[in-house]
Design an enzyme around this catalytic site. Structure first.
Site, PDB file in Angstrom:
ATOM      1  N   CYS A  77       2.361  -2.386  -3.687  1.00 31.66           N
ATOM      2  CA  CYS A  77       2.474  -2.851  -5.073  1.00 31.66           C
ATOM      3  C   CYS A  77       3.780  -2.403  -5.703  1.00 31.66           C
ATOM      4  CB  CYS A  77       1.314  -2.330  -5.898  1.00 31.66           C
ATOM      5  SG  CYS A  77      -0.124  -3.345  -5.673  1.00 31.66           S
TER       6      CYS A  77
ATOM      7  N   LYS B 110       6.510  -4.918  -6.148  1.00 26.62           N
ATOM      8  CA  LYS B 110       6.404  -6.012  -7.145  1.00 26.62           C
ATOM      9  C   LYS B 110       7.644  -6.039  -8.022  1.00 26.62           C
ATOM     10  CE  LYS B 110       2.785  -6.968  -9.867  1.00 26.62           C
ATOM     11  NZ  LYS B 110       2.326  -8.327  -9.651  1.00 26.62           N
TER      12      LYS B 110
ATOM     13  N   ASP C 230       2.275 -23.099   1.746  1.00 26.56           N
ATOM     14  CA  ASP C 230       3.468 -22.970   2.601  1.00 26.56           C
ATOM     15  C   ASP C 230       4.304 -21.827   2.063  1.00 26.56           C
ATOM     16  OD1 ASP C 230       3.813 -24.988   4.748  1.00 26.56           O
ATOM     17  OD2 ASP C 230       3.341 -26.355   3.088  1.00 26.56           O
TER      18      ASP C 230
ATOM     19  N   ASP D   6       2.572 -35.467   6.991  1.00 23.90           N
ATOM     20  CA  ASP D   6       3.973 -35.159   6.701  1.00 23.90           C
ATOM     21  C   ASP D   6       4.569 -34.463   7.904  1.00 23.90           C
ATOM     22  OD1 ASP D   6       2.423 -32.886   6.092  1.00 23.90           O
ATOM     23  OD2 ASP D   6       3.985 -32.072   4.797  1.00 23.90           O
TER      24      ASP D   6
END
Ligand code: FAD
Length: 754
Positions: A418, A421, A468, A629
């Site tokens: 964390c 971040k 993605d 795709d």
């Protein structure tokens, strides 16, 4: 890509890929300053070398002989390359304002944007004359004019306005080429009539009398009318009007008058001379704004010199040194412009006149000398040296300000988990700068952020989700953000869904707060630019600092259950339609090795930026049976997924498969994506793979695509109309690449016709 191991401490932005900046890029590539990030913002990715332009126009050189490819050069320098035009500066905030993309922050700035011929105050000049700069635009317009001259029968009158070296060379080189083309076609070269028109009392005012006399002779031998003392007052469709003289009839006018300055430097508040050129001191630094440098035609030097590429070239070395010194807090060095320089002015027919101080010489051998000098210059940028180790001496000795060193060491010791971040203040600032879009079915989103986004699914719709995420393959976070969003949305379009919302996940390289904020802002602004027109809103996300730039999105779409496109929906007899060309994998692999031309990468980026949304709608209108795709598994991988699911076979015409410019060249050079070997395992799905592999295009079937096109089955009778509609929608490369067949006896489902 910038090396992840060097956190960004200072930003040096170079505007324009002119003759000095190419030298700066080369020198910084050979000896980088750790912590100094370079960004090149340029209108053209292939920058013309002025010395060879007349030779190019005369037909002695090809395009690549006389254009420096800024793509590989920027990569060599570790510089971010932003292909865009600068339109202003915010000097208080130290930002460069750029057309069509977010501003770029700078600590140091250098401007090398050249000049354009002044035509603003002559009525009709903009409408009817062809200015020689910007050169890329001139070259396109020249191609059109050339075709017109060849096609239009009868006499053709060309007027060249401007009697400096540029005007004289342009007149002689265009005439040489046109006469040659006319003769080759069996046409009469004497139907061309040239006039060279100049305001001053003589041509070539900055050269000596002997040079002038030689050119007067050449112009007369070449039957060009020389009109000195002719001040143009107006240009019309038929003539050039001149003060106190009869109008000069003209079917076309080429404009090569003295240089004029862009407006934006003065508008931003930089000190400029009376003509608008940026005033610099002997260190090439703005007299009004320390830390901002200007060189080449756009700069007004302490000791004025003619606007000539010679000076811009010479300034490159001093500029590079001073940028290095300014970055590291060292004293700047002086630039002393040469008083005399050797000018080699060509006559278009492989012949040149040499001019230096008071003497002149001429001959074909001087053209050969010029050719040798020019080619040697270009060679410096076409064959880049091996890169130096990343840690240059500057880190130990040069970065004089302790603050920068301190920042580097604290930046290097970042937490994971964390702790990685992005700080909340940075995040808040970024979200405040972004436009927040709302949708009624996004109940909790970024407009009222909470622990999580809350989405409603309207009645009779189902939620389609995809995710993605990938490492950046280009250093331009704004463009990368757009491509990543397009890539993610491709899955929704392939399922027949309408985008509803997205969550973003971003990793930005460690750096100063301002640097991290900008990277994050650019990524998300890029994603929003793509999401917004699709109707999707950004509902939340997560961001962290890490070794390298990476970005992705979870995208949510809505579709009526009976309109979902499944891969297995293909029908025997369907035509296979592909909406975009292949080749992004090999091209970016080549780009990383500096083996791809800038224009190839530009083409690939343009294709990746092209949304699949309109294509999906078009395929739907043409009753497509199934769609996917084309992304990481390559065309063949995705086709096999479809045929397997449908229990059918397919036949592909390799020659019909659209391919991006440059991709066949990079594949032929053996440059393939690192994913290619995995994709190649699917060759077992191809009948007679040994024979098929003989085609040079074969590897492209396995090339992994980023933000690739849609592959769909369309009823054969509608395929031609579908492709025509796709072309109208801007999918110029869309094509029928094969057809779906009933399942046969062969084990392999795919036949490739080469
Ligand atoms: C026909 C002709 C022949 C010439 N022959 C010679 C010669 O033989 N020798 C010689 O020394 N000089 C020659 N010159 C003069 C020469 O072209 C200029 O002096 C020279 O190009 C100036 O170089 P530069 O580095 O200042 O800018 P340029 O070479 O003009 O480069 C400017 C760069 O900035 C970019 N750019 C421009 N505006 C922006 C913007 N707003 N945002 C981002 N990027 C931007 C352009 O794309 C380009 O990459 C000739 C000129 C002409 C017209």
């Amino acid at each position: 890509m910038q090396k992840a191991s060097a956190p960004v401490v200072k930003d040096l932005v170079l505007i324009g890929g002119g003759h000095s900046h190419v030298s700066v890029l080369r020198r910084f590539g050979m000896r980088p300053v750790p912590g100094l990030r370079l960004t090149l913002v340029t209108r053209d990715v292939h920058t013309p070398y002025s010395g060879m332009l007349p030779g190019y126009i005369a037909g002695h050189y090809g395009y690549d002989d006389c254009h420096i490819d800024l793509g590989p050069l920027a990569r060599f320098a570790g510089a971010r390359l932003y292909h865009a035009a600068v339109e202003g500066l915010d000097l208080d905030e130290r930002r460069v304002l750029i057309q069509g993309r977010p501003p770029v922050n700078f600590d140091l700035l250098s401007i090398n944007t050249g000049s354009t011929p002044g035509m603003a105050d002559v009525p009709g000049a903009r409408e009817y004359a062809l200015p020689v700069k910007p050169i890329d635009e001139f070259l396109v317009a020249w191609g059109v004019l050339r075709a017109r001259i060849l096609e239009q029968p009868g006499p053709f009158r060309l007027v060249v306005v401007g009697g400096g070296a540029g005007g004289v060379e342009l007149a002689l080189s265009t005439q040489y080429r046109l006469r040659q083309l006319l003769s080759e076609r069996g046409d009469d070269p004497d139907r061309l009539h040239y006039s060279l028109l100049t305001e001053g009392p003589q041509i070539l005012p900055t050269h000596n009398a002997s040079v002038r006399a030689r050119f007067e002779r050449v112009l007369s031998e070449r039957r060009m009318q020389m009109l000195t003392g002719h001040r143009v007052t107006e240009v019309t469709a038929e003539a050039v009007r001149v003060a106190g003289e009869a109008p000069v009839p003209a079917d076309a006018v080429l404009w090569v008058t003295s240089a004029s300055a862009p407006r934006w430097p003065a508008a931003a508040g930089l000190a400029v001379d009376s003509a608008g050129f940026i005033r610099v001191d002997e260190h090439l630094q703005s007299v009004s704004h320390p830390g901002i440098f200007a060189v080449g035609d756009v700069a007004a030097m302490v000791e004025p010199r003619p606007k000539s590429g010679v000076f811009a070239v010479r300034q490159g070395g001093v500029l590079a040194e001073n940028l290095r010194r300014a970055a590291t807090g060292a004293a700047l060095t002086r630039y002393r412009p040469q008083r005399r320089f050797l000018g080699l002015i060509s006559t278009g027919d492989r012949y040149a006149v040499a001019s230096r101080g008071g003497w002149a010489l001429e001959g074909a051998w001087l053209w050969r000398l010029k050719d040798w000098i020019d080619r040697r210059f270009m060679e410096r940028y076409n064959t880049l040296p091996a890169m130096a180790a990343e840690e240059g001496p500057e880190l130990a000795t040069g970065i004089a300000d302790g603050e920068a060193l301190l920042e580097l060491s604290t930046l290097a010791m970042r937490c994971g988990g964390c702790g990685a971040k992005v700080g909340s203040t940075v995040l808040d600032r970024v979200t405040q700068r972004l436009p927040v879009a709302r949708r009624p079915d996004v109940l909790v989103g970024l407009d009222a952020p909470d622990d999580a986004a809350v989405l409603a699914v309207p009645p009779n719709r189902v939620l389609v989700q995809s995710v993605d995420y990938f490492r950046a393959f280009l250093d331009d976070a704004f463009t990368f953000g757009q491509i990543a969003a397009n890539h993610a949305l491709g899955d929704l379009f392939a399922m027949g869904a309408e985008p509803q919302s997205a969550l973003a996940i971003a990793t930005v390289p460690y750096g100063r707060e301002r640097v991290v904020e900008e990277a994050l802002y650019e990524l998300v602004a890029g994603a929003l630019k793509v999401l917004e027109p699709t109707g999707a809103v950004l509902a939340g996300g997560h961001s962290s600092e890490g070794a390298e730039l990476a970005f992705g999105l979870t995208v949510n779409g809505l579709v009526e259950p009976d309109r979902i496109w499944r891969k297995g929906g293909l029908r025997p007899g369907d035509a296979l339609v592909l909406t975009k060309p292949l080749g992004t994998g090999t091209l970016f692999a080549a780009d990383m090795r500096r083996k791809a031309k800038g224009r190839w990468i530009d083409g690939a980026i343009a294709s990746m930026l092209h949304s699949n949304q309109a294509a999906a709608l078009c395929l739907r209108q043409h009753d497509a049976s199934a769609c996917t795709d084309v992304t990481g598994f390559g065309l063949l991988g995705h086709l096999v997924e479809m045929t397997r699911a449908a229990g059918l076979d397919a036949r592909i015409e390799l020659g019909a498969v659209p391919v991006l410019d440059g991709a066949t060249e990079t594949v032929a050079a053996g440059i393939l994506s690192s994913l290619q070997p995995q994709n190649l395992r699917l060759r077992r799905a191809v009948r007679d793979p040994e024979r098929t592999a003989r085609s040079p295009r074969y590897p492209l079937l396995f090339d992994p695509q980023t933000a690739g096109g849609l592959l769909a089955g369309v009823p054969a009778e509608r395929a031609a109309a579908c492709v025509a509609d796709l072309a109208d929608l801007g999918y110029a490369a869309a094509a029928v690449i094969g057809q779906v067949e009933p399942r046969g006896d062969a084990e392999e489902p795919i036949t490739v016709i080469i």
